[in-house]
Scaffold this active site. Structure first.
Site, mmCIF file in Angstrom:
data_model
loop_
_atom_site.group_PDB
_atom_site.id
_atom_site.type_symbol
_atom_site.label_atom_id
_atom_site.label_comp_id
_atom_site.label_asym_id
_atom_site.label_seq_id
_atom_site.Cartn_x
_atom_site.Cartn_y
_atom_site.Cartn_z
ATOM 1 N N HIS A 284 22.604 16.506 32.616
ATOM 2 C CA HIS A 284 24.058 16.497 32.402
ATOM 3 C C HIS A 284 24.412 17.088 31.041
ATOM 4 O O HIS A 284 25.408 17.808 30.907
ATOM 5 C CB HIS A 284 24.609 15.072 32.524
ATOM 6 N N ARG B 277 45.803 5.683 52.581
ATOM 7 C CA ARG B 277 44.896 4.577 52.227
ATOM 8 C C ARG B 277 43.595 4.596 53.010
ATOM 9 O O ARG B 277 42.962 3.553 53.213
ATOM 10 C CB ARG B 277 45.579 3.220 52.392
ATOM 11 N N GLU C 227 15.852 18.091 43.478
ATOM 12 C CA GLU C 227 16.157 16.691 43.830
ATOM 13 C C GLU C 227 15.087 16.134 44.765
ATOM 14 O O GLU C 227 14.788 14.943 44.738
ATOM 15 C CB GLU C 227 17.544 16.584 44.487
#
Ligand SMILES: NC(=O)c1ccc[n+]([C@@H]2O[C@H](COP(=O)([O-])OP(=O)(O)OC[C@H]3O[C@@H](n4cnc5c(N)ncnc54)[C@H](O)[C@@H]3O)[C@@H](O)[C@H]2O)c1
Ligand SMILES: [Zn+2]
Length: 365
Positions: A257, A125, A189
């Site tokens: 994409h 977790r 980018e």
């Protein structure tokens, strides 16, 4: 000598963290990590290309700070960002007796960062996690902002979490071993940040293309630092992608994409697809009268000067691209929201664009 470092703070509601940027910082990883949180055990996740020398140096530095280190090496490439490799890592962590005190350290590009971060977010977790990005793309983009995850066979980044690192250490010297195409893809980018957020930075990039292509150390530190500042501001304003602010980072990505999905993963590097996608978005903005043709040309010339593709080299099928765009997970209720520039340094989200307008700008000129 202590190398000069630059530090960028990511300010988040619950807990902020620092991105340290500089040349030769890898050797200081152990002390940086120890100052953040006392740790006696770290598991480095890396890939086979980055293992030697970078992950080995990271391990030595952690050892030097009295931290026991296990190194987990995954195959290089996007195919490692999958549930099978994540499961192998979970099982290895279990076999190593990892508990909540263990720190996961990602040493590699965006694939390793996303995968290791996802494993850290999910094992027991949630384990603390530290990012050591070693590609330009990872240093300016994927290691900043806390998105981690893996791919499903039919959908990229479909399973994941927001899991912020304790810190990020970007050693720009690690970029020296990066292949030319990979390096240049990261620059796409960087150009994106200039177009969407910062006209002054865009002009600086135009004036320093030779240094950037040559990977000049000072130029690298400047682009990584400024890119991290710009992304950190956007992330701080919209950590969980709820307000729409974070959407500006998708400039060029609607078409990118679709290109990646139709060209087959690997044919085009992500940054190459983003470069072509930014040109399509720019032409769309100009066609709709939202952006001037001379700025579109400035963007094109900068991308070309940085060695990036601005159009597809082979034939492309506009229908397949349009279909792929409609399937993008960023599409809400079938409506694509385009990120379109209004001037260099400023973009707007624009919906309701007619498919014929998109088709007209998709392929070129
Ligand atoms: N989490 C985010 O916010 C976010 C943002 C953008 C992209 N991403 C993800 O990032 C991934 C792409 O990242 P990437 O472009 O870094 O790819 P990558 O991690 O696959 O690295 C590219 C190649 O370079 C090699 N490499 C890495 N560092 C090197 C070095 N210093 N020297 C030599 N070789 C080196 C790698 O082994 C690999 O072969 C994608 O999966 C994408 O989805 C995530
Ligand atoms: Zn991108």
């Amino acid at each position: 000598v202590t190398p000069a470092t630059h530090s960028v703070e990511v300010r988040l509601a619950r807990r902020g963290y620092q991105i340290e940027i500089g040349t030769g910082l890898l050797d200081r990883l152990g002390s940086v990590v120890s100052q953040l949180r006392p740790t006696t055990h770290a598991a480095i996740v890396t890939d086979e290309h980055v293992h030697s020398p970078h992950a080995e140096r990271a391990a030595r530095s952690l050892h030097g700070a009295h931290i026991k280190v296990d190194v987990l090496v995954v195959p290089a490439g996007e195919s490692s960002k999958c549930v099978q490799v994540a499961a192998q890592l979970w099982n290895k962590l279990l076999a190593l007796g990892v508990d909540r005190q263990t720190l996961i350290v990602a040493v590699g590009g965006g694939v390793v960062g996303d995968l290791a971060g996802f494993v850290a977010a999910t094992f027991a977790r949630g384990l603390d996690f530290f990012q050591v990005p070693t590609t330009l793309l990872a240093q300016v983009d994927s290691a900043v902002g806390g998105k981690v995850g893996i791919n499903l066979p039919a959908a990229k980044n479909m399973v994941g979490a927001f899991w912020q690192p304790l810190g990020v250490l970007a050693d720009t010297a690690t970029l020296a071993t990066l292949g030319d195409r990979e390096y240049r893809a990261g620059l796409a980018e960087v150009v994106k940040y200039g177009v969407i957020l910062d006209a002054e930075f865009f002009a600086w990039l135009e004036q320093h293309t030779a240094e950037l292509v040559a990977r000049d150390p000072q130029a690298l530190i400047h682009v990584v630092t400024r890119s991290c500042q710009l992304k950190a501001e956007v992330v701080a304003a919209d950590e969980f992608e709820t307000s729409g602010r974070r959407a500006v980072l998708n400039y060029g990505h609607t078409v990118a994409h679709a290109l990646e999905a139709t060209a087959g993963y690997g044919a085009l590097l992500h940054g190459e697809a983003v470069s072509i996608g930014m040109m399509a978005a720019a032409r769309l903005a100009a066609r709709l009268g939202r952006w001037g043709a001379d700025d579109v040309e400035r963007q094109r010339q900068l991308l070309v000067a940085l060695g990036l593709p601005v159009e597809l080299s082979g034939p492309a099928d506009a229908d397949r691209l349009l279909a792929a765009m409609a399937h993008d997970k960023k599409v809400e209720h079938g409506r694509i929201r385009w990120v379109l520039p209004t001037r260099i340094g400023q973009v707007e989200l624009v919906g309701g664009i007619a498919p014929p307008d998109v088709r007209a700008v998709l392929l070129s000129g």
